[in-house]
Design a protein around this motif. Structure first.
Motif, PDB file in Angstrom:
ATOM      1  N   GLY A  36       0.810  -1.207   0.000  1.00 42.63           N
ATOM      2  CA  GLY A  36       0.000   0.000   0.000  1.00 42.63           C
ATOM      3  C   GLY A  36       0.842   1.255   0.000  1.00 42.63           C
ATOM      4  O   GLY A  36       1.984   1.258  -0.471  1.00 42.63           O
ATOM      5  N   VAL A  37       0.307   2.315   0.574  1.00 43.13           N
ATOM      6  CA  VAL A  37       0.998   3.608   0.582  1.00 43.13           C
ATOM      7  C   VAL A  37       2.296   3.562   1.376  1.00 43.13           C
ATOM      8  O   VAL A  37       3.178   4.392   1.165  1.00 43.13           O
ATOM      9  CB  VAL A  37       0.080   4.719   1.128  1.00 43.13           C
ATOM     10  CG1 VAL A  37      -1.107   4.939   0.201  1.00 43.13           C
ATOM     11  CG2 VAL A  37      -0.401   4.403   2.529  1.00 43.13           C
ATOM     12  N   ASP A  38       2.449   2.578   2.262  1.00 41.46           N
ATOM     13  CA  ASP A  38       3.678   2.461   3.054  1.00 41.46           C
ATOM     14  C   ASP A  38       4.772   1.668   2.338  1.00 41.46           C
ATOM     15  O   ASP A  38       5.865   1.502   2.869  1.00 41.46           O
ATOM     16  CB  ASP A  38       3.389   1.818   4.410  1.00 41.46           C
ATOM     17  CG  ASP A  38       2.769   0.432   4.293  1.00 41.46           C
ATOM     18  OD1 ASP A  38       2.611  -0.092   3.164  1.00 41.46           O
ATOM     19  OD2 ASP A  38       2.425  -0.128   5.345  1.00 41.46           O
ATOM     20  N   SER A  39       4.477   1.160   1.125  1.00 39.88           N
ATOM     21  CA  SER A  39       5.422   0.376   0.310  1.00 39.88           C
ATOM     22  C   SER A  39       5.878  -0.910   0.990  1.00 39.88           C
ATOM     23  O   SER A  39       6.926  -1.443   0.670  1.00 39.88           O
ATOM     24  CB  SER A  39       6.642   1.223  -0.074  1.00 39.88           C
ATOM     25  OG  SER A  39       6.234   2.313  -0.870  1.00 39.88           O
ATOM     26  N   ILE A  40       5.096  -1.387   1.940  1.00 33.68           N
ATOM     27  CA  ILE A  40       5.360  -2.672   2.594  1.00 33.68           C
ATOM     28  C   ILE A  40       4.275  -3.637   2.124  1.00 33.68           C
ATOM     29  O   ILE A  40       3.091  -3.294   2.108  1.00 33.68           O
ATOM     30  CB  ILE A  40       5.345  -2.538   4.130  1.00 33.68           C
ATOM     31  CG1 ILE A  40       6.462  -1.596   4.580  1.00 33.68           C
ATOM     32  CG2 ILE A  40       5.488  -3.901   4.790  1.00 33.68           C
ATOM     33  CD1 ILE A  40       6.425  -1.258   6.056  1.00 33.68           C
ATOM     34  N   GLY A  41       4.682  -4.847   1.715  1.00 37.91           N
ATOM     35  CA  GLY A  41       3.740  -5.806   1.167  1.00 37.91           C
ATOM     36  C   GLY A  41       2.550  -6.078   2.069  1.00 37.91           C
ATOM     37  O   GLY A  41       2.670  -6.114   3.301  1.00 37.91           O
ATOM     38  N   SER A  77       6.618  -6.616  -1.704  1.00 35.54           N
ATOM     39  CA  SER A  77       5.705  -7.490  -2.434  1.00 35.54           C
ATOM     40  C   SER A  77       4.538  -7.957  -1.578  1.00 35.54           C
ATOM     41  O   SER A  77       4.713  -8.341  -0.419  1.00 35.54           O
ATOM     42  CB  SER A  77       6.447  -8.722  -2.943  1.00 35.54           C
ATOM     43  OG  SER A  77       5.563  -9.553  -3.673  1.00 35.54           O
ATOM     44  N   ASN A  78       3.356  -7.964  -2.171  1.00 28.62           N
ATOM     45  CA  ASN A  78       2.227  -8.585  -1.516  1.00 28.62           C
ATOM     46  C   ASN A  78       2.434 -10.091  -1.448  1.00 28.62           C
ATOM     47  O   ASN A  78       3.247 -10.653  -2.187  1.00 28.62           O
ATOM     48  CB  ASN A  78       0.931  -8.268  -2.264  1.00 28.62           C
ATOM     49  CG  ASN A  78       0.494  -6.836  -2.087  1.00 28.62           C
ATOM     50  OD1 ASN A  78       1.109  -6.054  -1.367  1.00 28.62           O
ATOM     51  ND2 ASN A  78      -0.586  -6.478  -2.762  1.00 28.62           N
ATOM     52  N   TYR A  79       1.695 -10.726  -0.586  1.00 30.31           N
ATOM     53  CA  TYR A  79       1.813 -12.161  -0.347  1.00 30.31           C
ATOM     54  C   TYR A  79       0.435 -12.675   0.055  1.00 30.31           C
ATOM     55  O   TYR A  79      -0.502 -11.889   0.235  1.00 30.31           O
ATOM     56  CB  TYR A  79       2.843 -12.432   0.763  1.00 30.31           C
ATOM     57  CG  TYR A  79       2.517 -11.683   2.031  1.00 30.31           C
ATOM     58  CD1 TYR A  79       1.738 -12.272   3.028  1.00 30.31           C
ATOM     59  CD2 TYR A  79       2.946 -10.384   2.221  1.00 30.31           C
ATOM     60  CE1 TYR A  79       1.397 -11.568   4.183  1.00 30.31           C
ATOM     61  CE2 TYR A  79       2.620  -9.681   3.371  1.00 30.31           C
ATOM     62  CZ  TYR A  79       1.849 -10.275   4.347  1.00 30.31           C
ATOM     63  OH  TYR A  79       1.518  -9.581   5.470  1.00 30.31           O
ATOM     64  N   GLY A  80       0.277 -13.966   0.226  1.00 30.48           N
ATOM     65  CA  GLY A  80      -0.995 -14.512   0.690  1.00 30.48           C
ATOM     66  C   GLY A  80      -0.962 -16.030   0.646  1.00 30.48           C
ATOM     67  O   GLY A  80      -0.647 -16.612  -0.392  1.00 30.48           O
ATOM     68  N   LEU A  81      -1.267 -16.636   1.745  1.00 26.36           N
ATOM     69  CA  LEU A  81      -1.243 -18.103   1.841  1.00 26.36           C
ATOM     70  C   LEU A  81      -2.183 -18.758   0.835  1.00 26.36           C
ATOM     71  O   LEU A  81      -1.837 -19.735   0.191  1.00 26.36           O
ATOM     72  CB  LEU A  81      -1.581 -18.545   3.272  1.00 26.36           C
ATOM     73  CG  LEU A  81      -1.486 -20.036   3.552  1.00 26.36           C
ATOM     74  CD1 LEU A  81      -0.073 -20.545   3.337  1.00 26.36           C
ATOM     75  CD2 LEU A  81      -1.947 -20.327   4.973  1.00 26.36           C
TER      76      LEU A  81
END
Length: 85
Positions: A36-41, A77-81
Motif C-alpha cells: 500500500g501507501v507504506d510500500s510494505i507488502g 511485495s504482496n503475499y498470501g497463503l
C-alpha cells in the motif's frame, strides 16, 4: 499472458474475460501487488488485489509475488497463503 498491473477494484467484466480466456486454455499470470501507501507488502488474503485474487474462482490465474536477489519475498511485495502462488 503477463499481467503486471492491478489494484483493489474488482471488475465483473474482467473476471468474465479471464474465464473466457480459461475456456481457450489461456494462462493468466498476475502480479500479487506492491503493498500500500507504506510500500510494505500486504496480505492479499486480507486485502484483495485484482486481478490476482481472481485465482480463487478462475483456475487459469497464477498470482506471483516478487523476490529479492536471495530469492526471498521482497519487502514491498504482496503475499498470501491462499491467494498468491
Amino acid at each position: 499472458s503477463n499481467n503486471s498491473w492491478g489494484g483493489p477494484e474488482e471488475s465483473q467484466l474482467l473476471l468474465e474475460a479471464i474465464l473466457r480466456a480459461r475456456d481457450r486454455n489461456h494462462l493468466f499470470v498476475t502480479a500479487a501487488g506492491n503493498g500500500g501507501v507504506d510500500s510494505i507488502g500486504d496480505d492479499n488474503d486480507q486485502v484483495p488485489d485484482f486481478p490476482g485474487n481472481f485465482r480463487l474462482v478462475a483456475n487459469n490465474v497464477v498470482n506471483v509475488a516478487a523476490t529479492n536477489s536471495r530469492d526471498e519475498l521482497a519487502g514491498f511485495s504482496n503475499y498470501g497463503l491462499t491467494t498468491v502462488d
